[in-house]
Design a protein around this motif. Structure first.
Motif, mmCIF file in Angstrom:
data_model
loop_
_atom_site.group_PDB
_atom_site.id
_atom_site.type_symbol
_atom_site.label_atom_id
_atom_site.label_comp_id
_atom_site.label_asym_id
_atom_site.label_seq_id
_atom_site.Cartn_x
_atom_site.Cartn_y
_atom_site.Cartn_z
ATOM 1 N N TYR A 403 -11.397 2.851 -17.613
ATOM 2 C CA TYR A 403 -10.816 3.828 -16.688
ATOM 3 C C TYR A 403 -9.328 3.526 -16.451
ATOM 4 C CZ TYR A 403 -9.549 6.334 -12.496
ATOM 5 O OH TYR A 403 -8.867 7.131 -11.615
ATOM 6 N N LEU A 404 -9.035 2.246 -16.152
ATOM 7 C CA LEU A 404 -7.642 1.850 -15.903
ATOM 8 C C LEU A 404 -6.773 2.084 -17.134
ATOM 9 C CD1 LEU A 404 -8.181 -1.500 -13.923
ATOM 10 C CD2 LEU A 404 -7.251 0.634 -13.012
ATOM 11 N N TYR A 405 -7.350 1.839 -18.299
ATOM 12 C CA TYR A 405 -6.602 1.990 -19.553
ATOM 13 C C TYR A 405 -6.129 3.431 -19.742
ATOM 14 C CZ TYR A 405 -5.399 1.720 -24.499
ATOM 15 O OH TYR A 405 -4.725 1.770 -25.698
ATOM 16 N N TRP A 406 -7.086 4.368 -19.720
ATOM 17 C CA TRP A 406 -6.741 5.774 -19.988
ATOM 18 C C TRP A 406 -5.930 6.399 -18.856
ATOM 19 C CZ3 TRP A 406 -7.300 6.731 -24.834
ATOM 20 C CH2 TRP A 406 -8.408 6.307 -25.574
ATOM 21 N N ASN A 407 -6.243 6.048 -17.611
ATOM 22 C CA ASN A 407 -5.664 6.771 -16.472
ATOM 23 C C ASN A 407 -4.451 6.116 -15.834
ATOM 24 O OD1 ASN A 407 -7.699 9.011 -16.225
ATOM 25 N ND2 ASN A 407 -9.024 7.209 -16.157
ATOM 26 N N LYS A 408 -4.286 4.801 -16.085
ATOM 27 C CA LYS A 408 -3.156 4.105 -15.463
ATOM 28 C C LYS A 408 -2.230 3.488 -16.511
ATOM 29 C CE LYS A 408 -4.527 4.012 -10.905
ATOM 30 N NZ LYS A 408 -5.079 5.281 -10.578
ATOM 31 N N MET A 409 -2.769 2.546 -17.318
ATOM 32 C CA MET A 409 -1.915 1.796 -18.248
ATOM 33 C C MET A 409 -1.152 2.715 -19.196
ATOM 34 S SD MET A 409 -4.390 -1.441 -19.048
ATOM 35 C CE MET A 409 -3.528 -2.073 -20.487
ATOM 36 N N LEU A 410 -1.846 3.648 -19.839
ATOM 37 C CA LEU A 410 -1.178 4.518 -20.816
ATOM 38 C C LEU A 410 -0.231 5.512 -20.152
ATOM 39 C CD1 LEU A 410 -3.846 5.322 -23.567
ATOM 40 C CD2 LEU A 410 -2.164 3.496 -23.485
ATOM 41 N N LYS A 411 -0.341 5.641 -18.841
ATOM 42 C CA LYS A 411 0.553 6.555 -18.122
ATOM 43 C C LYS A 411 1.747 5.815 -17.497
ATOM 44 C CE LYS A 411 -2.450 10.456 -17.503
ATOM 45 N NZ LYS A 411 -3.725 10.129 -18.114
ATOM 46 N N GLY A 412 1.846 4.517 -17.813
ATOM 47 C CA GLY A 412 3.011 3.746 -17.348
ATOM 48 C C GLY A 412 2.881 3.226 -15.939
ATOM 49 N N ILE A 413 1.662 3.296 -15.381
ATOM 50 C CA ILE A 413 1.454 2.802 -14.015
ATOM 51 C C ILE A 413 1.059 1.334 -14.091
ATOM 52 C CG2 ILE A 413 0.037 3.061 -11.919
ATOM 53 C CD1 ILE A 413 -0.383 6.065 -12.940
#
Length: 415
Positions: A403-413
């Motif tokens: 979840y963190l990968y797709w929704n946060k990490m790849l979005k630069g968060i």
């Protein structure tokens, strides 16, 4: 097509996408382009779970177009070579592309030719690899009827050093469930001399190995595979030792030892992509030659590199990239503004989520010195000691990290 970009990134994997996203978060007016030929972006850490039948392979893939950060120019092409003196990258069909700053993050590739017989054997019959086809791994484990289940790894660096043993722990669990465990010997043959480089983690893993009755053979350097006879051949290193001996069928061929297998799981030998190896950007070992603290190229100050292709003395994981990206972003931003890099330093942090059973995991986090460096955020998950097996760590691996990968990490968060 525009042939000059302020910041050019090679690779649309974890490192390339995260770097682009974080750069544009700092300044959305930046001109950032990514060279990436693939249509699909994969979340590879879940492939361990796919290989054990507890995660859907389709959920590990998303269209590349959906993860490209807003504002990035996507050059859907292959990078072919470099001319660092004239700040250009050549491509397969888009011509030469100029840059002010270059970020090299194409990941690694597999060279089956380094283990003769592997090309013919891999992903067929009883030979499987979570690195290349986790669905086939699951088929092999599911249909295993007993005998010697051999798990092994090559002598090259590999993605996530723990992966070859994670699938072994899960396979052993499945063999118990499917009723074949009592006629199975599980064997782990590794070139290393310890099960894991961090003492606290190794201690836990040896208990897991005792519980699962696994035979470990250290100092085994994989040399060739005979798929017809189902034998993996090894040269024996000075660090040879054995733990929990199992009486399995072993052959000799000159100096080589052959282990007969009824199923074989392995990590393929990993190398930098050919266009990187043949460039002026690599060190003697043919990995991208960057400073291990600043990620800046050791010869060309406007080139940075990170991720699996970088010559860093730490494990090649997505967790390592998570800590490398902010350093690269900070350094490029400061170079553009002040013509000198900052003083942020990458500590060599990497992490290996070691799944030890269905519903159990240990989290090895470490730096260049192999110090155990657990994330303080784990305390919020009520995990006191991540070097011990915990079901909450399994929840982290299976549900929270994707979840963190797709929704946060790849979005630069930052996470």
């Amino acid at each position: 097509m525009k042939t000059h970009h302020q910041i050019l990134i090679i690779g649309g994997g974890t490192a390339g996408i995260m770097t682009a996203a974080q750069l544009l978060k700092k300044d959305k007016k930046l001109d950032v382009a990514i060279i990436e030929p693939a249509d699909t972006h994969y979340y590879q850490p879940a492939w361990t779970l796919v290989g054990a039948g507890t995660y859907n392979y389709k959920k590990t893939a998303k269209p590349m177009s959906s993860v490209m950060p807003k504002g990035v120019t996507w050059i859907k092409d292959y990078a072919m070579g470099f001319n660092p003196k004239s700040n250009t990258v050549s491509t397969k069909s888009s011509g030469d592309i100029d840059y002010d700053y270059l970020v090299v993050a194409p990941g690694l590739t597999y060279d089956h030719s380094l283990v003769p017989g592997l090309e013919k054997a891999i992903d067929k019959g009883a030979v499987c690899s979570n690195y290349t086809n986790p669905n086939h791994t699951w088929n092999v484990i599911k249909n295993f009827k007993g005998g010697t289940a051999l798990f092994t790894q090559p002598t090259t660096p590999i993605k996530c050093g723990g992966a070859p043993q994670k699938i072994m722990y899960l396979a052993e669990s499945y063999f118990r469930k499917s009723g074949v465990k009592n006629k199975t010997n599980v064997v782990f043959a590794t070139n290393g001399g310890v099960i894991f480089g961090i003492k606290q983690i190794a201690k836990t893993l040896m208990k897991v190995i005792d519980r699962k009755d696994i035979n470990i053979r250290f100092g085994h350097q994989l040399k060739k595979i005979d798929a017809e006879k189902q034998i993996a051949w090894y040269a024996i290193g000075d660090n040879e030792s054995e733990y929990n001996h199992k009486d399995i069928q072993v052959s000799k061929d000159g100096d080589l030892i052959g282990i007969h297998y009824d199923m074989l799981h392995l990590a393929p030998p990993s190398v930098a992509p050919k266009f990187i190896q043949e460039s002026a950007l690599v060190n003697d070992a043919k990995w991208l030659d960057v400073d291990q603290y600043t990620m800046q190229h050791n010869k060309y100050p406007n080139i940075f590199g990170l991720g699996d292709v970088a010559a860093l003395p730490t494990a090649k994981t997505g967790a390592a990239i998570r800590k490398q990206v902010p350093i690269v972003v900070d350094n490029i931003t400061l170079l553009m503004k002040h013509n000198k890099i900052g003083n942020k330093s990458y500590s060599g942090y990497s992490s290996c989520p070691l799944v030890t059973d269905y519903g159990k995991m240990v989290l090895a986090e470490f730096d260049y010195q192999n110090n155990f460096t657990p994330d303080p955020k784990l305390k919020q998950m009520l995990i006191k000691d991540s070097s011990k097996e915990h079901w909450r760590l399994w929840i982290l691996k299976k549900y929270m990290l994707p979840y963190l990968y797709w929704n946060k990490m790849l979005k630069g968060i930052d996470v």
